[in-house]
Write a protein that holds these residues in place. Structure first.
Motif, PDB file in Angstrom:
ATOM      1  N   UNK A   1       3.947   2.069  12.968  1.00 29.04           N
ATOM      2  CA  UNK A   1       3.851   0.917  13.859  1.00 29.04           C
ATOM      3  C   UNK A   1       2.794   1.256  14.900  1.00 29.04           C
ATOM      4  N   UNK A   2       1.686   0.488  14.884  1.00 28.51           N
ATOM      5  CA  UNK A   2       0.532   0.812  15.721  1.00 28.51           C
ATOM      6  C   UNK A   2       0.096  -0.420  16.500  1.00 28.51           C
ATOM      7  N   UNK A   3      -0.743  -0.189  17.509  1.00 25.11           N
ATOM      8  CA  UNK A   3      -1.432  -1.280  18.190  1.00 25.11           C
ATOM      9  C   UNK A   3      -2.929  -1.033  18.079  1.00 25.11           C
TER      10      UNK A   3
ATOM     11  N   UNK B   1       0.866  -1.181   0.000  1.00 25.50           N
ATOM     12  CA  UNK B   1       0.000   0.000   0.000  1.00 25.50           C
ATOM     13  C   UNK B   1       0.902   1.229   0.000  1.00 25.50           C
ATOM     14  N   UNK B   2       0.307   2.378  -0.285  1.00 31.88           N
ATOM     15  CA  UNK B   2       1.101   3.606  -0.387  1.00 31.88           C
ATOM     16  C   UNK B   2       1.798   3.918   0.925  1.00 31.88           C
ATOM     17  N   UNK B   3       1.063   3.780   2.025  1.00 30.40           N
ATOM     18  CA  UNK B   3       1.619   4.046   3.354  1.00 30.40           C
ATOM     19  C   UNK B   3       1.719   2.707   4.091  1.00 30.40           C
ATOM     20  N   UNK B   4       2.928   2.231   4.297  1.00 27.08           N
ATOM     21  CA  UNK B   4       3.123   0.914   4.908  1.00 27.08           C
ATOM     22  C   UNK B   4       2.904   0.978   6.418  1.00 27.08           C
ATOM     23  N   UNK B   5       2.539  -0.162   6.988  1.00 28.26           N
ATOM     24  CA  UNK B   5       2.273  -0.192   8.431  1.00 28.26           C
ATOM     25  C   UNK B   5       2.342  -1.615   8.968  1.00 28.26           C
ATOM     26  N   UNK B   6       2.561  -1.700  10.270  1.00 28.14           N
ATOM     27  CA  UNK B   6       2.418  -2.944  11.017  1.00 28.14           C
ATOM     28  C   UNK B   6       1.526  -2.631  12.210  1.00 28.14           C
TER      29      UNK B   6
END
Length: 458
Positions: A243-245, A221-226
């Motif tokens: 990096x989120x919860x 995706x354009x904005x990567x995340x975990x």
């Protein structure tokens, strides 16, 4: 949990292995892969050949899944393709196995007439030692052969046949001819029935893994995340932008919206969304009533309304905010969306139409755990974890509701809740008349309502 098993809500749609010949064939495959055997005379297997009964016997639920990575598989029959995948550590594993069986069904059918097919879902990571290792998983290769190496022997025989036909002295090479005869005793007629299983590769970008308490990895995706289900400390310094919860609700809402991954149910369905949201209100009310010891057996719509009135002031914030939104929809007024920090916010959304629809709906299910139906459909492991903590009245109600309201029309319910399920570009056909079109109109597609019945997923 036996209540779920009896209703077909757990270990459902597994393949029975009861004949002595199939048990013996499975044992040869199991010993070939793991060095172990089973003493059971009958058992059930999932799409990968994993048996929960054998897992209990060996005291090893990961006997086909060492280190939770590079899953091994045993194919006794192509009928396994509609079975779920149990003990899945990656959300893509069942999809990859199903696609592999579909694409090689004719060969697998021929091979499994004589022997079990064994193989492995390979990637470059053999052990997960840190969350960083997960980001090295991109390409999944599948290698397979029978226990008796029929495919390897077939390739060797093909090579010798080529030499026999092309080399000038091949007709007089008694050693070559003798070798061909011996190999053909093992492989059969490979001219009429070719035995070939090439290594196939599948690219996987976005996925969920059960490792480290549950991680959602978004790379394509354009904005990567975990996004982690639990403590964020273990997922610092990862090669993603965010990096989120699950506690970072506002950040998750912003992330999903900016990437176009979610849509408001009301914006897509209009007034039809009201029925879906009203059911979510019912589920929240049921949770409270069950915790207060109410008898929920044979509960009617009228009984449920009475319970809502009786406990209205005790219902959680999520209920009241969601109820307010539904009232405004029903009155044709503009909906005031609650803030993402509001417990009701994510109940109003579903995944938009893209290839990772089930992954996003799985994430939304974790963010809206009182919607037990979405939790069951999209994230069964989380559903089972929650189920163990529920009161007996809620367990009874949920099992009965899912058996009577969902299991009778699984595909229809999923379509109503989440829209059309995304197709895979590889499955589209074009014979010059347009996508999925033939000279006499649309090419019919086979339907399999059991495709997503289990989570999915190594």
């Amino acid at each position: 949990m036996m209540r779920l098993v009896r209703h077909g809500l757990m270990f459902g749609n597994l393949v029975e292995v009861t004949s002595p010949s199939m048990v013996s064939r499975y044992n040869r495959a199991l010993e070939h892969l793991t060095g172990k055997t089973t003493q059971l005379e009958e058992f059930h297997i999932d799409i990968s050949g994993f048996s929960p009964e054998i897992g209990d016997e060996l005291d090893d639920p990961n006997y086909l899944n060492p280190h939770g990575c590079n899953r091994l598989f045993i194919v006794l029959s192509t009928a396994q393709k509609t079975a779920p995948l149990l003990n899945a550590h990656f959300s893509f594993s069942r999809t990859v196995l199903r696609r592999y069986i579909d694409q090689n069904e004719e060969q697998l059918f021929a091979l499994t007439l004589h022997d079990a097919v064994v193989g492995e879902l390979l990637n470059t990571v053999y052990t997960i030692r840190s969350p960083l290792d997960l980001f090295d998983i991109r390409q999944i290769d599948i290698e397979a052969d029978t226990v008796g190496a029929h495919v390897e022997a077939s390739e060797e025989l093909s090579s010798k046949i080529h030499a026999f036909m092309s080399e000038p002295d091949g007709w007089w090479d008694d050693v070559l001819i003798s070798e061909m005869i011996e190999l053909s005793k093992h492989t059969g007629d490979i001219i009429r029935t070719p035995l070939k299983l090439e290594t196939q590769s599948f690219e996987e970008g976005n996925f969920h893994t059960s490792h480290y308490g549950g991680l959602y990895v978004f790379r394509d995706v354009k904005r990567t995340a975990c996004i982690a289900s639990r403590n964020v400390d273990i997922v610092s310094d990862l090669p993603v932008k965010y990096v989120l919860t699950l506690q970072d609700r506002k950040a998750i809402a912003t992330y999903l919206t900016r990437n176009g991954l979610i849509e408001a149910i009301h914006d897509v369905l209009g007034t039809d969304a009201i029925d879906i949201l009203n059911q979510k209100l019912d589920f929240i009310a049921i949770d409270l009533a069950a915790s207060l010891g109410e008898d929920l057996s044979d509960i009617s719509r009228r009984d449920l309304r009475n319970l809502k009135r009786k406990y209205h002031s005790d219902l959680p914030e999520a209920y009241h905010a969601l109820e307010s939104a539904v009232r405004r929809m029903a009155a044709g007024r503009k909906v005031r969306w609650p803030d993402p920090d509001d417990p009701a916010f994510f109940y109003l959304f579903r995944s938009s139409d893209h290839s990772d629809k089930m992954l996003v709906n799985r994430l939304l299910a974790e963010l809206t755990p009182l919607d037990f139906r979405q939790l069951f459909i999209c994230h069964k492991d989380a559903f089972y974890d929650h189920y163990r903590t529920w009161s007996e009245p809620k367990k009874t109600f949920v099992a009965q509701f899912l058996a009577e309201e969902y299991m009778v029309d699984k595909a229809g319910t999923r379509r109503e809740l989440f829209g059309a399920e995304p197709g895979m570009q590889e499955d589209y056909l074009d014979y010059g008349f347009g996508q999925d079109m033939g000279p006499w109109g649309a090419i019919p597609k086979t339907r399999d309502d059991d495709d997503d019945d289990e989570d999915d997923d190594d």
